[in-house]
Design a protein around this motif. Structure first.
Motif, PDB file in Angstrom:
ATOM      1  N   ASN A  97       0.891  -1.234  -0.075  1.00 31.74           N
ATOM      2  CA  ASN A  97       0.076  -0.176   0.170  1.00 31.74           C
ATOM      3  C   ASN A  97       0.841   1.145  -0.057  1.00 31.74           C
ATOM      4  O   ASN A  97       0.287   2.275   0.676  1.00 31.74           O
ATOM      5  CB  ASN A  97      -0.978   0.091   1.172  1.00 31.74           C
ATOM      6  CG  ASN A  97      -2.225   0.810   0.819  1.00 31.74           C
ATOM      7  OD1 ASN A  97      -2.795   0.492  -0.489  1.00 31.74           O
ATOM      8  ND2 ASN A  97      -2.891   1.274   1.732  1.00 31.74           N
TER       9      ASN A  97
ATOM     10  N   ASP B 190       2.868   3.713  -2.552  1.00 32.25           N
ATOM     11  CA  ASP B 190       3.087   4.189  -4.047  1.00 32.25           C
ATOM     12  C   ASP B 190       4.447   5.323  -3.864  1.00 32.25           C
ATOM     13  O   ASP B 190       4.165   6.333  -3.685  1.00 32.25           O
ATOM     14  CB  ASP B 190       1.957   4.976  -4.712  1.00 32.25           C
ATOM     15  CG  ASP B 190       2.249   5.279  -5.937  1.00 32.25           C
ATOM     16  OD1 ASP B 190       3.469   5.333  -6.403  1.00 32.25           O
ATOM     17  OD2 ASP B 190       1.408   5.635  -6.894  1.00 32.25           O
TER      18      ASP B 190
ATOM     19  N   GLN C  37       4.763   9.032  -2.566  1.00 35.67           N
ATOM     20  CA  GLN C  37       4.837   9.276  -1.069  1.00 35.67           C
ATOM     21  C   GLN C  37       6.443   9.474  -0.925  1.00 35.67           C
ATOM     22  O   GLN C  37       6.825  10.021  -0.078  1.00 35.67           O
ATOM     23  CB  GLN C  37       4.319   8.106  -0.310  1.00 35.67           C
ATOM     24  CG  GLN C  37       2.896   7.968  -0.377  1.00 35.67           C
ATOM     25  CD  GLN C  37       2.308   6.598   0.121  1.00 35.67           C
ATOM     26  OE1 GLN C  37       2.047   5.775  -0.736  1.00 35.67           O
ATOM     27  NE2 GLN C  37       2.307   6.296   1.175  1.00 35.67           N
TER      28      GLN C  37
ATOM     29  N   TRP D 192      -4.775  -1.002  -1.774  1.00 33.07           N
ATOM     30  CA  TRP D 192      -5.949  -0.640  -2.387  1.00 33.07           C
ATOM     31  C   TRP D 192      -6.088   0.747  -3.135  1.00 33.07           C
ATOM     32  O   TRP D 192      -6.992   1.290  -3.787  1.00 33.07           O
ATOM     33  CB  TRP D 192      -6.938  -0.687  -1.420  1.00 33.07           C
ATOM     34  CG  TRP D 192      -6.749   0.310   0.010  1.00 33.07           C
ATOM     35  CD1 TRP D 192      -6.058  -0.262   1.177  1.00 33.07           C
ATOM     36  CD2 TRP D 192      -6.935   1.694   0.114  1.00 33.07           C
ATOM     37  NE1 TRP D 192      -5.916   0.840   2.043  1.00 33.07           N
ATOM     38  CE2 TRP D 192      -6.401   1.863   1.359  1.00 33.07           C
ATOM     39  CE3 TRP D 192      -7.326   2.398  -0.494  1.00 33.07           C
ATOM     40  CZ2 TRP D 192      -6.566   3.229   2.167  1.00 33.07           C
ATOM     41  CZ3 TRP D 192      -7.452   3.807  -0.126  1.00 33.07           C
ATOM     42  CH2 TRP D 192      -7.114   4.179   1.122  1.00 33.07           C
ATOM     43  N   ARG D 193      -4.652   1.218  -3.245  1.00 35.22           N
ATOM     44  CA  ARG D 193      -4.530   2.298  -4.190  1.00 35.22           C
ATOM     45  C   ARG D 193      -3.939   1.884  -5.358  1.00 35.22           C
ATOM     46  O   ARG D 193      -2.978   1.255  -5.492  1.00 35.22           O
ATOM     47  CB  ARG D 193      -3.890   3.634  -3.583  1.00 35.22           C
ATOM     48  CG  ARG D 193      -4.075   3.993  -2.285  1.00 35.22           C
ATOM     49  CD  ARG D 193      -3.190   5.055  -1.958  1.00 35.22           C
ATOM     50  NE  ARG D 193      -3.362   5.353  -0.335  1.00 35.22           N
ATOM     51  CZ  ARG D 193      -2.274   4.898   0.590  1.00 35.22           C
ATOM     52  NH1 ARG D 193      -1.183   4.641   0.029  1.00 35.22           N
ATOM     53  NH2 ARG D 193      -2.396   5.164   1.778  1.00 35.22           N
ATOM     54  N   LYS D 194      -4.495   2.439  -6.857  1.00 33.79           N
ATOM     55  CA  LYS D 194      -3.794   1.856  -7.772  1.00 33.79           C
ATOM     56  C   LYS D 194      -2.400   2.661  -8.034  1.00 33.79           C
ATOM     57  O   LYS D 194      -2.271   3.892  -7.886  1.00 33.79           O
ATOM     58  CB  LYS D 194      -4.585   2.305  -8.915  1.00 33.79           C
ATOM     59  CG  LYS D 194      -4.454   1.718 -10.146  1.00 33.79           C
ATOM     60  CD  LYS D 194      -5.652   1.827 -11.020  1.00 33.79           C
ATOM     61  CE  LYS D 194      -5.445   0.780 -12.454  1.00 33.79           C
ATOM     62  NZ  LYS D 194      -4.372   1.347 -13.315  1.00 33.79           N
ATOM     63  N   PRO D 195      -1.226   1.943  -8.014  1.00 30.74           N
ATOM     64  CA  PRO D 195       0.069   2.596  -8.104  1.00 30.74           C
ATOM     65  C   PRO D 195       0.309   3.167  -9.479  1.00 30.74           C
ATOM     66  O   PRO D 195      -0.089   2.418 -10.535  1.00 30.74           O
ATOM     67  CB  PRO D 195       0.949   1.348  -7.420  1.00 30.74           C
ATOM     68  CG  PRO D 195       0.314   0.078  -8.076  1.00 30.74           C
ATOM     69  CD  PRO D 195      -1.325   0.482  -8.315  1.00 30.74           C
TER      70      PRO D 195
ATOM     71  N   LEU E 286      -4.534  -5.487  -6.381  1.00 28.54           N
ATOM     72  CA  LEU E 286      -5.515  -4.474  -5.858  1.00 28.54           C
ATOM     73  C   LEU E 286      -6.448  -5.235  -5.062  1.00 28.54           C
ATOM     74  O   LEU E 286      -7.157  -6.198  -5.427  1.00 28.54           O
ATOM     75  CB  LEU E 286      -6.233  -3.721  -6.975  1.00 28.54           C
ATOM     76  CG  LEU E 286      -5.207  -2.670  -7.845  1.00 28.54           C
ATOM     77  CD1 LEU E 286      -6.216  -1.837  -8.805  1.00 28.54           C
ATOM     78  CD2 LEU E 286      -4.578  -1.871  -6.813  1.00 28.54           C
TER      79      LEU E 286
ATOM     80  N   PRO F 198     -10.541  -1.732  -0.095  1.00 34.47           N
ATOM     81  CA  PRO F 198     -10.324  -0.979   0.935  1.00 34.47           C
ATOM     82  C   PRO F 198     -10.854  -1.508   2.386  1.00 34.47           C
ATOM     83  O   PRO F 198     -10.126  -1.433   3.505  1.00 34.47           O
ATOM     84  CB  PRO F 198     -10.807   0.515   0.905  1.00 34.47           C
ATOM     85  CG  PRO F 198     -10.817   0.377  -0.631  1.00 34.47           C
ATOM     86  CD  PRO F 198     -11.139  -0.828  -1.105  1.00 34.47           C
TER      87      PRO F 198
END
Ligand code: SF4
Length: 236
Positions: free
Chosen positions: A151, A153, A157, A180-183, A192, A195
């Motif tokens: 989780n 990216d 980040q 759960w975030r699309k990288p 994926l 959440p």
């Protein structure tokens, strides 16, 4: 002048120097200093995040200490706050995006009684404390045979870590991402998850990652008070 950015515990190297007259005329609002990039700094290889790039502006904003509305020296304000708060139950709150300087000021004001907010993780095995507290050297990321991002990216980040991951990929490292975030386009394998259930599912996914796990694998996950302790336990 060689310096170290006070923004966070990465400690990025940079040069600070006084602006010349021409620069002052062009950009006087952003203070009297300008930065130069220190490519020889092992930590950041000359790169800085937004805070680092805007450091002269940060220094241009004078920190003001006040007592009863009147400006006083910082030491005087701390002394006065200590007197007024003595004997009372007081909780000081701060967040991870405070700068190192702000945290030093807070720890002096709070008399060194700092609770990291990670108490929820107290049942994590003590053998993991070392890597939680210190992390790993950047070179270990560059030399990794595989990297699993939980989780996280790095493009968004952690741009400094991203540079090391890209170097590792040049040497054949494979990268997997689960979360759960699309990288962005970095991982060779992406899973994926939802959440709402992703922590539970993450714990069941070891087989999906068997080709990535093992010797030479680096797992990168967030560790701060806003991260669900289950995520950290699963990563560890
Ligand atoms: S990552 Fe940004 S805030 Fe942290 S030390 Fe480097 S430039 Fe400063």
């Amino acid at each position: 002048m060689k310096s170290v950015c006070p923004g966070c515990n990465f400690g990025c190297g940079l040069y600070l120097q006084p602006k010349d007259e021409e620069m002052m005329a062009l950009d006087y609002r952003r203070g009297i200093l300008e930065i130069d990039f220190k490519k020889g700094s092992e930590v950041n290889e000359g790169k800085l995040c937004k805070f680092g790039v805007e450091l002269p502006e940060y220094y241009a904003n004078k920190a003001v200490s006040k007592v009863d509305g009147l400006e006083v020296e910082f030491e005087k304000a701390v002394e006065e706050a200590g007197k007024r708060l003595a004997g009372k139950d007081v909780v000081f709150l701060s967040f991870g995006d405070s700068t190192c300087e702000e945290l030093v000021a807070l720890s002096r004001l709070a008399d060194g009684k700092i609770e990291s907010g990670l108490g929820a993780l107290s049942d994590i095995d003590e053998s993991a404390y070392m890597c939680m507290a210190v992390g790993i050297p950047y070179e270990d990321i560059e030399k990794a045979k595989s990297i699993v991002l939980i989780n996280v990216d790095p493009y968004v980040q952690y741009p400094l870590i991203l540079r090391r991951i890209l170097k590792a990929k040049e040497s054949g490292c494979k990268v997997a991402y689960v979360g759960w975030r699309k990288p962005r386009n970095l991982a060779d394998k992406v899973i994926l998850l939802s959440p709402s259930t992703w922590i539970k599912t993450l714990a069941e996914l070891e087989n999906e990652f068997s080709e990535f796990l093992g010797e030479g694998c680096v797992v990168i996950s967030d560790l701060h008070p806003h991260v669900h302790p289950a995520q950290i336990k699963t990563a560890l």
